[in-house]
Design a protein around this motif. Structure first.
Motif, PDB file in Angstrom:
ATOM      1  N   VAL A  76       0.177  10.455  -8.053  1.00 33.42           N
ATOM      2  CA  VAL A  76      -1.038   9.998  -7.653  1.00 33.42           C
ATOM      3  C   VAL A  76      -1.103   8.376  -7.721  1.00 33.42           C
ATOM      4  N   GLU A  77      -2.067   7.684  -6.823  1.00 32.53           N
ATOM      5  CA  GLU A  77      -1.922   6.190  -6.822  1.00 32.53           C
ATOM      6  C   GLU A  77      -2.398   5.584  -8.217  1.00 32.53           C
ATOM      7  N   SER A  78      -2.170   4.356  -8.592  1.00 23.52           N
ATOM      8  CA  SER A  78      -2.666   3.682  -9.790  1.00 23.52           C
ATOM      9  C   SER A  78      -4.089   3.735  -9.901  1.00 23.52           C
ATOM     10  N   PRO A 111       1.002  -1.226   0.121  1.00 17.66           N
ATOM     11  CA  PRO A 111      -0.079   0.039   0.088  1.00 17.66           C
ATOM     12  C   PRO A 111       0.886   1.184  -0.232  1.00 17.66           C
ATOM     13  N   SER A 112       0.253   2.453  -0.176  1.00 13.93           N
ATOM     14  CA  SER A 112       1.019   3.653  -0.034  1.00 13.93           C
ATOM     15  C   SER A 112       1.928   3.615   1.191  1.00 13.93           C
ATOM     16  N   ALA A 113       3.122   4.022   1.549  1.00 14.18           N
ATOM     17  CA  ALA A 113       3.685   4.207   2.450  1.00 14.18           C
ATOM     18  C   ALA A 113       3.575   5.155   3.531  1.00 14.18           C
ATOM     19  N   ASN A 114       2.445   5.730   3.906  1.00 14.17           N
ATOM     20  CA  ASN A 114       1.793   6.635   4.811  1.00 14.17           C
ATOM     21  C   ASN A 114       0.962   6.062   5.831  1.00 14.17           C
ATOM     22  N   ILE A 115       1.091   6.735   7.026  1.00 17.15           N
ATOM     23  CA  ILE A 115       0.079   6.470   8.111  1.00 17.15           C
ATOM     24  C   ILE A 115      -1.286   6.514   7.518  1.00 17.15           C
ATOM     25  N   LYS A 141     -11.448   7.494   5.293  1.00 22.58           N
ATOM     26  CA  LYS A 141     -10.794   8.898   5.137  1.00 22.58           C
ATOM     27  C   LYS A 141      -9.466   8.694   4.638  1.00 22.58           C
ATOM     28  N   HIS A 142      -8.992   9.909   3.644  1.00 22.91           N
ATOM     29  CA  HIS A 142      -7.940   9.328   3.086  1.00 22.91           C
ATOM     30  C   HIS A 142      -7.305  10.900   2.810  1.00 22.91           C
ATOM     31  N   TYR A 143      -5.764  10.737   2.498  1.00 23.30           N
ATOM     32  CA  TYR A 143      -5.147  11.788   2.102  1.00 23.30           C
ATOM     33  C   TYR A 143      -5.208  13.131   2.439  1.00 23.30           C
TER      34      TYR A 143
HETATM   35 MG    MG Z   1      -3.074   4.492   0.219  1.00 25.52          MG
END
Ligand code: MG
Ligand code: TXA
Length: 350
Positions: A177-179, A140-144, A229-231
């Motif tokens: 931005v993600e795929s 997944p994206s490497a963020n919290i 909730k995102h980004y």
């Molecule tokens: Mg993500």
């Protein structure tokens, strides 16, 4: 745990990291979209570590990253002709395809679903690492969870320092931005998450391309991750979409209205043209935190700079963010989907 950043990795460096991945460790890996938090996608305990490090809800499935089309054969039950066409045209690239999983893929990777999401990133270092690992890498994206996705190794470090042993630094992600995530049917494709492979691009290969209804309504999304909730930046955020002149006027009205408390810095994410209009209207931006993404309406540049500007606004501790949006076409659909979440729906079309 000490987190080591490996800059401009050699093949020897990548072999060490690949070994760590095979052994169940977490490694942040570069891709062209955003940095991923990688783990062995066949190892349930390794994937558990992803959920723990990100604070991610456990029903949200992961994308398995592979170095080539051939490497998906053991992971799926069958490859429909449409999926084969899409992979041939768009891989390596920012297109994630969900297909019926084989027994080899643990349900931990799919959040209990029968389909597994697969992607071959358009990134040389990323792909070399996948080749050396020799196992599919869940990432997944490497963020919290909930925070903006990282497009640089530094941004990964901010969220993951002390939580993972390695970050492979290969410079900023190109796309930002993600795929695009798609579900493939006989001769139709449903877009579950918009990205830089646009509806128009998919239509050159498949006759029927539609968006998952959940992207525009309150129905349950097919990509479980789309409901969370995102980004979100730390400060509240508002987006305007319109001509440069209308946007500048609306922004002036807004910052001077009683809606906003006047203390502290405001973060502005703008085009050159809107910056210029604000200047002509006499609104001083010099004391604010300003990020110029490029020219008015340029969705590619806005996608590229989107997360990194939100992260910069967090660093600057702005108390409010005002952003410029782009029309809902091409990659604009993907950017505005992220804006929708980052602003909690506060987008004004002028
Ligand atoms: Mg993500
Ligand atoms: O660009 C990207 O895709 C990045 C880089 C690292 O490759 N990865 C990424 O992963 O964005 P993540 O976990 O942040 O987002 C994966 C999305 C989520 O919305 C998830 O619900 C959806 O893909 N997804 C994964 N497997 C799925 C499945 N079997 N069916 C439907 N949706 C799925």
């Amino acid at each position: 745990m000490e987190t080591k950043i490996i800059r401009n990795p050699s093949d020897a460096d990548l072999s060490i990291v690949a070994e760590a991945l095979r052994n169940g460790e977490l490694v942040a890996i570069p891709t062209e979209t955003v940095y991923g938090l990688g783990a062995n996608g066949l190892d349930v305990e390794a994937m558990d570590k992803i959920y723990a490090a990100k604070g991610r809800p456990s029903d949200n499935p992961l994308i398995l990253h592979v170095p080539s089309i051939e490497s998906i054969w053991p992971l799926v039950k069958a490859v429909p002709e449409t999926a084969m066409k899409l992979m041939t045209v768009f891989w390596p690239g920012s297109l994630t395809i969900t297909l019926e999983k084989s027994d080899l893929v643990p349900y931990r990777a799919t959040g209990g679903l029968e389909r597994v999401a697969l992607r071959c990133p358009d990134h040389e270092v990323g792909r070399r690492l996948l080749e050396l690992a020799g196992v599919p890498i869940a990432a997944p994206s490497a963020n919290i969870s909930g925070r903006p996705s990282p497009t640089t190794a530094e941004a990964v470090f901010r969220d993951m320092n002390g939580r993972i042993p390695y970050i492979v630094d290969a410079g900023p992600s190109n796309v930002g931005v993600e795929s695009t995530v798609v579900e493939v049917h006989d001769d139709a494709v449903i877009i579950l998450r918009p990205g830089s492979i646009t509806k128009e691009m998919l239509e050159t290969v498949v006759s029927t391309v539609t968006y998952d209804k959940a992207l525009s309504t309150d129905t349950k999304p097919k990509a479980p991750g789309m409901k969370y909730k995102h980004y979100a930046p730390d400060a509240p955020m508002k987006t305007f979409v319109g001509s440069p002149k209308d946007m500048a006027l609306a922004i002036m009205d807004y910052v001077r209205s009683g809606d906003m408390d006047q203390g502290g810095k405001i973060g502005f994410l703008l085009s050159y043209e809107v910056q210029e209009e604000l200047g002509q209207l006499g609104y001083p931006l010099d004391k604010q935190s300003v990020h110029i993404f490029g020219h008015h309406g340029d969705g590619l540049s806005l996608a590229h700079d989107f997360y990194r500007s939100l992260i910069a606004f967090n660093e600057d501790k702005v108390h409010y963010i005002i952003a410029e949006g782009v029309p809902l076409e091409g990659i604009g659909v993907a950017v505005m989907n992220r804006m929708e979440k980052a602003t909690n729906g506060d987008i004004v079309y002028l």
